[in-house]
Structure formats: structure tokens, C-alpha cells
Design a protein around this motif. Structure first.
Motif, PDB file in Angstrom:
ATOM      1  N   UNK B  34       0.818  -1.225   0.000  1.00 61.39           N
ATOM      2  CA  UNK B  34       0.000   0.000   0.000  1.00 61.39           C
ATOM      3  C   UNK B  34       0.846   1.267   0.000  1.00 61.39           C
ATOM      4  N   UNK B  35       2.139   1.157   0.313  1.00 59.55           N
ATOM      5  CA  UNK B  35       3.005   2.334   0.243  1.00 59.55           C
ATOM      6  C   UNK B  35       4.412   1.916  -0.138  1.00 59.55           C
ATOM      7  N   UNK B  36       5.043   2.805  -0.876  1.00 61.92           N
ATOM      8  CA  UNK B  36       6.407   2.591  -1.341  1.00 61.92           C
ATOM      9  C   UNK B  36       7.281   3.746  -0.884  1.00 61.92           C
ATOM     10  N   UNK B  37       8.586   3.522  -0.885  1.00 59.81           N
ATOM     11  CA  UNK B  37       9.527   4.618  -0.957  1.00 59.81           C
ATOM     12  C   UNK B  37      10.432   4.324  -2.154  1.00 59.81           C
ATOM     13  N   UNK B  38      11.313   5.269  -2.451  1.00 54.97           N
ATOM     14  CA  UNK B  38      12.289   5.067  -3.527  1.00 54.97           C
ATOM     15  C   UNK B  38      13.655   5.028  -2.870  1.00 54.97           C
ATOM     16  N   UNK B  39      14.429   4.018  -3.216  1.00 56.60           N
ATOM     17  CA  UNK B  39      15.691   3.747  -2.528  1.00 56.60           C
ATOM     18  C   UNK B  39      16.665   3.288  -3.597  1.00 56.60           C
ATOM     19  N   UNK B  40      17.758   3.995  -3.732  1.00 53.37           N
ATOM     20  CA  UNK B  40      18.698   3.702  -4.816  1.00 53.37           C
ATOM     21  C   UNK B  40      17.988   3.628  -6.167  1.00 53.37           C
ATOM     22  N   UNK B  41      17.107   4.614  -6.416  1.00 52.78           N
ATOM     23  CA  UNK B  41      16.394   4.711  -7.695  1.00 52.78           C
ATOM     24  C   UNK B  41      15.553   3.459  -7.969  1.00 52.78           C
ATOM     25  N   UNK B  42      15.053   2.828  -6.925  1.00 56.99           N
ATOM     26  CA  UNK B  42      14.321   1.570  -7.069  1.00 56.99           C
ATOM     27  C   UNK B  42      13.180   1.529  -6.058  1.00 56.99           C
ATOM     28  N   UNK B  43      12.137   0.788  -6.379  1.00 56.50           N
ATOM     29  CA  UNK B  43      10.997   0.675  -5.477  1.00 56.50           C
ATOM     30  C   UNK B  43      11.354  -0.132  -4.232  1.00 56.50           C
ATOM     31  N   UNK B  44      10.933   0.365  -3.083  1.00 59.25           N
ATOM     32  CA  UNK B  44      11.034  -0.378  -1.828  1.00 59.25           C
ATOM     33  C   UNK B  44       9.694  -0.233  -1.112  1.00 59.25           C
ATOM     34  N   UNK B  45       9.048  -1.348  -0.845  1.00 61.33           N
ATOM     35  CA  UNK B  45       7.778  -1.310  -0.116  1.00 61.33           C
ATOM     36  C   UNK B  45       8.021  -0.792   1.294  1.00 61.33           C
ATOM     37  N   UNK B  46       7.035  -0.076   1.846  1.00 60.93           N
ATOM     38  CA  UNK B  46       7.137   0.413   3.226  1.00 60.93           C
ATOM     39  C   UNK B  46       5.953  -0.042   4.083  1.00 60.93           C
ATOM     40  N   UNK B  47       4.834  -0.313   3.456  1.00 60.93           N
ATOM     41  CA  UNK B  47       3.652  -0.737   4.204  1.00 60.93           C
ATOM     42  C   UNK B  47       2.853  -1.737   3.373  1.00 60.93           C
ATOM     43  N   UNK B  48       2.334  -2.770   4.042  1.00 62.95           N
ATOM     44  CA  UNK B  48       1.353  -3.649   3.415  1.00 62.95           C
ATOM     45  C   UNK B  48      -0.008  -3.396   4.064  1.00 62.95           C
TER      46      UNK B  48
END
Lengths: 377, 377
Positions: B34-48
Motif C-alpha cells: 500500500x506504500x512505497x519509498x524510492x531507494x537507490x532509484x528503485x521501489x522499496x515497499x514500506x507498508x502492506x
């Protein structure tokens, strides 16, 4: 073939200190930003009402864009000019104060590191107004390794763009009529609330406009608010770089259309590769070798015959009639001007022929498209 | 004091090629991110489900995390060891194959560039499993400037973590019982579908688990699916680094709690500064100078007396009783374990006293908090 991302419900962006807010973020949010991206570890708005509605407004009125994420890598000191030149294949030896230099940064393998606009602020002081990669780290590594006397740091500067056909009217209200004299890709120091700052006629749209390099954070909201007030007569709205307008305008995006895996030649930037100049830059040997071996790829537009109702979230493969892969499609959108999907692609040079039909593997299956020149005529 | 961001409606994250998907993204989305961040120009999930629900599940069951964004900067060649050592203040001279080395990367000014785990794969080959900054560019700059014979590139590796108290059971089902013999912060090569890859007992939680360094993208979905199947008996869910668990576990986050403006000493990482070792690293002079001049800051936890119902999206200023600013709060959350807001802060060293009361300027006004040791006892 990867599947289409499940974008319903669309994931939100988690806020965090690491994803930096800007001095303008409060205003951007008050104006109803609905989507963000992260750019240089900082928030960049991507949508307010809808990409289509934002586009139409940008093309006929004026918008204020928080582009603080165009971070300024400042290079300062006796060896600043040498270090800056080491990083780019474009000849900076004749760069003058007041010019904006679009300059591909290229590594020792010929791969693109970034494509900033370089501002020469003084003989020993440069700003690199960067796209999305940590250019500062590369500059620091080179400075240390070459033992150069140059300080490299991220300057406390937050660019604010005013874009659209009415931009000059709004800017003249805030900065005075002399802003009208700034030529395209030139900058002047302009006073705001008694503080002089760099104002350039530039911006990441083809609708005309300015970028204000705010270097006194405390003035951010006052600057926004005065532009906002001046813009009321011209239907000003908050906006942002627009996915449709930039593809129609043949504006390349670093990280999308250019990466460390592509050379400036691949990206149609050969005119900025000044191998004939008597300058020292780290990519010289690699770029000379690329020429000697014969250029392999070229950038082009691909025009489809219909809308696709999607953006491009991963590269799509491009094939010729014999089902041979000839390149990849890196950006695209349903073009309003063309009434069909318009894309940017990198293809093998031998396949470049205007109007030639190719086949693109989209998430919905193979689709025909026609090659068009870049920039589009 | 900046105002609280208007997060209703919460802006979405715009997809783009530049914000890279991973080989696991389809599964992450199928599992309802349900939420992402961007980390090293790549998707990283933060919340399910929610940060709280994800936390409770992580602490009692097992989760599969797509941490592909932990990019591997590979350094390879005759000068690989020298280049890697140049970048970190930690003595790597005794590093052995099979060890995971947590190593602050520090620039010539003593500022932190990143805090990767370094894996020595061979005498002339290292992986730097990085946090969120373009370490590759710094390494390339140094390699070029020092004229080192080392190739620097982003390896085609996509880490997948299995975290939680049941992680070992799940991993043993997939990789066999020998996975149980891997000690904390050690790695072994393990076979999956006939392909050997690095498996480490590590991960960005305190709940135990493993990280699989997938270096054959084509196996991604098969790997995910086999772990998923093995996890059914243990209530496996898709998860991600958890904002609450990591603060409670005193895990620092680069870009939040550490930046180029903080030294390893500021971050409580003094034990990784090996000035006594006969090694060459670019930060040596700066870090020695910092010691000579006396260390200024320290990292600590701040425990509030109540919940605040927010995260930290910009640094909050920390004051003493005399209204003197003594530091900044960089991360925080409503702790489930403590039933109150728990934070990470950097404060002037002289103010460090366990249980001392300080005042924090939150977006809702000043709040009392007590200093607690880091890591928390």
C-alpha cells in the motif's frame, strides 16, 4: 514479458526525512499535489489535477513549479574549472558568466552519469544543476583522486520554475521588466526583497519560462506567494514537469532515456561531444573508441496508431519485421497533440529510417509503431 | 517551525522507468503493497496492511521482503581491495570470505557517504551492499583519480530477505538444514535450482533472518514462490523494513539518522573507525582531526511520555531546559513496545545523560522527552 503493475489501489509514497521536503512543499501540498516522485532524494510533484489537465493548462497559461530537486552541485576553488571539465565531454573552455551550458557528464566507459545545466558563476565557481544521480559523489571522488584544489558540495539552492506562455508576464510583475531581456539559456542576477539571485530563461518544458535559483531559503514562501499573486491575472496554477509535454517536446529524462548504460551518442547528444577540443575529460578515450568502432545506436520517437492508456514503467523491447530485437522504448505517453501513444526509444542505428514500421512488445502484447525523428519535426 | 504536511489525500508515487521495478515487484503488488519509498532509484515497499499490523506480524511469524534496492556495488580487479579500503574507515585487512562487514563509508571531510555491508567474495572482488546513495559514482571517481586497476559497477543482484522468528524454519525448507549453520553476519553459497548464490544471516530487523543475494534474475519468481510455499505453515506474509521495529531495534537509517553532514562518531559508529590500523582511507585526516578537537555529538534515543500519531518527515529541533538547541531528532514513531513515541536523535555530547529531560519542537508544539542510551538497553 513482465506483467502490468497492479496499480489499483495505487501505492502511496511514504514520507521520511530521507525523502527530503523542500522549502516550497507546504505550498505544493496546499495546492493539491496528487502524485510525487523522488528525485535526488527529494520530493518532486508529478501530478496535480491529472496529467492531461495539467498539460492543457501548462500549454495555455502559466504554472509555478517546485523543482528544488534540481540540486546544485557547487564546485569551487582554484581547480574548479579543471574538475568540471574532467566530468563533461562538452568544451567548457569558452563558457562565460551568464550562459547555461547543457552538458552531458560521462564516465570513463562512455556511460552517461547525468545531464546537468552548468552555470559558470565565476572563474573558480560552477553550479551543476543536476538530474537524478549523486553527481556530488563522483565529483568528490575525482577531486580527491586527482588531488585537485576544489571544494565540492550541495549548495543550499532551491530552484523554482515559472513555465508556460504567460510566464514572462508574471515574472515581469515580480522582478521588473528587465527580466524580459534575459535570452534563452542565459541567466542574470535579479533582486527579490533586496536579495540578488540567479534567474535563467530555461526550464524543463517547451512552453517557455524561467528558473529562479533561490539561494536564501527563508524567502521561499514569500517568493512563491508573490509569484502566485502576480499570476492571478493569468490563471496561474501549481504544476510540475509534465509527462506528456516533455515527450512531445523531445526532452530526454536521465534515468529513463539515458543511463550509465548509454553514451551521449546513443542519446542524440553527439554535438556536445567535443573530441576536437584541447580539453581533458575522463570519457575522452571511451568516446573516441566509440567513434572509431562506429556508432551503434540512435534515439528516436516512436508514434503508435492508437492510445495505450498507460505510461512506461519498465523498458519495452522494440523489434523489426523479422522479429529481431532492435532496441528499447524508454518513455511514452498518450500524446494529446498526436491523439496516439508517443514514445522515446533507443534503436540500432542501421534501423533508423523515418516512418519505418517497428513492433513494440507492450504489456498488452505487440503493437505497431512508426519511427519518427528526434527531436520531432 | 515547518507545518505538518497535508497528507490527506496522501499523494501516490508516480511509476516511471527511472524508479526501477525489481524482479519481485509483481509479487509485492499481488501481495497488496500500500506504500512505497524510492531507494537507490528503485521501489522499496514500506507498508502492506499498516505499519502497526506489519510490525506485530514480523515479531511473531515470518515475512518475505523484496530488498532489491540494496544494490550491490561490485569492485573487482587487482586494486579492488585498495579501492574498497580507501572508502571506509573500518580496517578490512583481515576481512575473510564468508564475513559480512558493516562499514561506514566516509569522505575526505569526515562525512558519511553510506553504511553498506561489505562482502569479500574473493581477494580481488567485493560487494558493497549499499544504503541510499550512489556509492558507485564515488568509487568510480576515486578509481579514476587514483588510477586504480579496478572495475566498478552495479552487479545484477537482487537481495531478498526472509525475516522474523520463523525465518530459519522457512529457509531450511527451501535451502536445506545446512542453512541453520550460518552464523550471524556470515554468508555461505547455497544452491537453489542448481544455482549457487550468497545467503547471509543478516537483515534490517532485530527479529532474525536471512538475506539471499539473488544473482540470477530469471529465478526470482521461483525463489519467491518456493519461500512462499514453505512459509504457509508459519503464516508467512510479504513485508518490508518496518519503521517501528527498526527504531525500537536501534537500527540507523542512512539519509535519516546519518548524512554527509554527520561523521561516524556522531552516529555512534566510533568502533568502526580504525585509525590505529596501518591502512589508507580518504577520511583518515578528517577523522583524526575530529578526535583531536574533541568529539562534539552523540546519537541517542529520545523516549516521549505519550504517542504522537505521526512519523518524522523533517528533522525536529531538540532543546535543553534553558531553551538552548542541543541537537536534532531524525527518526521516530509511536513505539508499540514502549506505548509512547520513540525517536533517534543526534545531540551535543555534553548533554548526554541517561534519563535527562529535553524538549522537542514537534509539528504540534514543544514536547518533553527523556534521553535514553543507544542502542536501547
Amino acid at each position: 514479458m513482465t506483467s502490468v503493475p497492479a496499480l489499483s489501489p495505487v501505492p502511496t509514497l511514504s514520507p521520511a526525512t530521507r525523502v527530503r521536503r523542500t522549502p516550497f512543499s507546504d505550498r505544493v501540498e496546499a495546492c493539491g499535489v496528487t502524485a510525487y516522485t523522488v528525485y535526488n532524494h527529494m520530493l518532486l510533484a508529478t501530478v496535480f489535477r491529472s496529467v492531461e489537465e495539467d498539460y492543457k493548462h501548462l500549454c495555455q497559461a502559466v504554472q509555478i513549479w517546485d523543482v528544488s530537486c534540481e540540486r546544485q552541485v557547487e564546485i569551487k576553488g582554484p581547480d574548479a574549472a579543471r574538475l568540471t571539465q574532467l566530468m563533461t565531454c562538452r568544451d567548457l573552455s569558452k563558457a562565460k558568466y551568464g550562459q547555461c551550458f547543457y552538458a552531458p557528464l560521462v564516465d570513463e566507459d562512455g556511460g552517461m552519469v547525468n545531464d546537468p545545466i552548468i552555470l559558470k558563476l565565476d572563474e573558480d565557481r560552477f553550479w551543476l544543476s543536476i538530474a537524478d544521480s549523486d553527481v556530488m559523489l563522483w565529483a568528490k571522488g575525482l577531486a580527491r583522486g586527482y588531488n585537485l584544489d576544489a571544494k565540492v558540495f550541495e549548495a543550499d539552492v532551491y530552484p523554482l520554475a515559472v513555465q508556460g506562455p504567460k510566464a514572462e508576464e508574471v515574472m515581469a510583475t515580480v522582478f521588473g521588466d528587465k527580466v524580459r531581456d534575459i535570452r534563452f539559456f542565459r541567466f542574470e542576477k535579479m533582486a527579490f526583497e533586496g536579495h540578488e539571485m540567479v534567474v535563467a530563461r530555461s526550464g524543463w518544458s517547451k512552453q517557455g519560462g524561467f528558473e529562479i535559483y533561490l539561494d536564501r531559503k527563508e524567502l521561499a514562501l514569500e517568493l512563491w506567494d508573490q509569484i502566485w499573486a502576480a499570476g492571478q491575472a493569468f490563471d496561474i496554477r501549481a504544476g510540475c514537469p509534465n509527462a506528456i509535454e516533455r515527450v512531445e517536446g523531445s526532452l530526454l529524462s536521465y534515468g529513463n532515456d539515458m543511463t550509465m548504460g548509454t553514451s551521449p551518442f546513443d542519446c542524440g547528444l553527439g554535438k556536445y561531444v567535443n573530441l576536437e577540443a584541447d580539453i581533458d575529460f575522463v570519457a575522452r578515450d571511451a568516446l573516441q573508441r566509440e567513434i572509431d568502432q562506429g556508432l551503434q545506436r540512435t534515439i528516436c520517437h516512436l508514434l503508435f496508431s492508437e492510445k495505450l492508456n498507460t505510461g512506461v514503467f519498465e523498458n519495452w523491447s522494440v523489434f523489426d519485421k523479422a522479429e529481431q530485437q532492435i532496441g528499447k522504448l524508454t518513455s511514452g505517453c498518450d500524446s494529446i497533440r498526436h491523439g496516439a501513444f508517443l514514445a522515446i526509444a533507443t534503436i540500432a542505428k542501421e534501423y533508423w529510417q523515418n516512418n519505418e514500421t517497428v513492433f513494440v512488445q507492450t504489456p498488452f502484447g505487440s503493437r505497431e509503431a512508426r519511427i519518427a525523428s528526434f527531436p520531432m519535426e
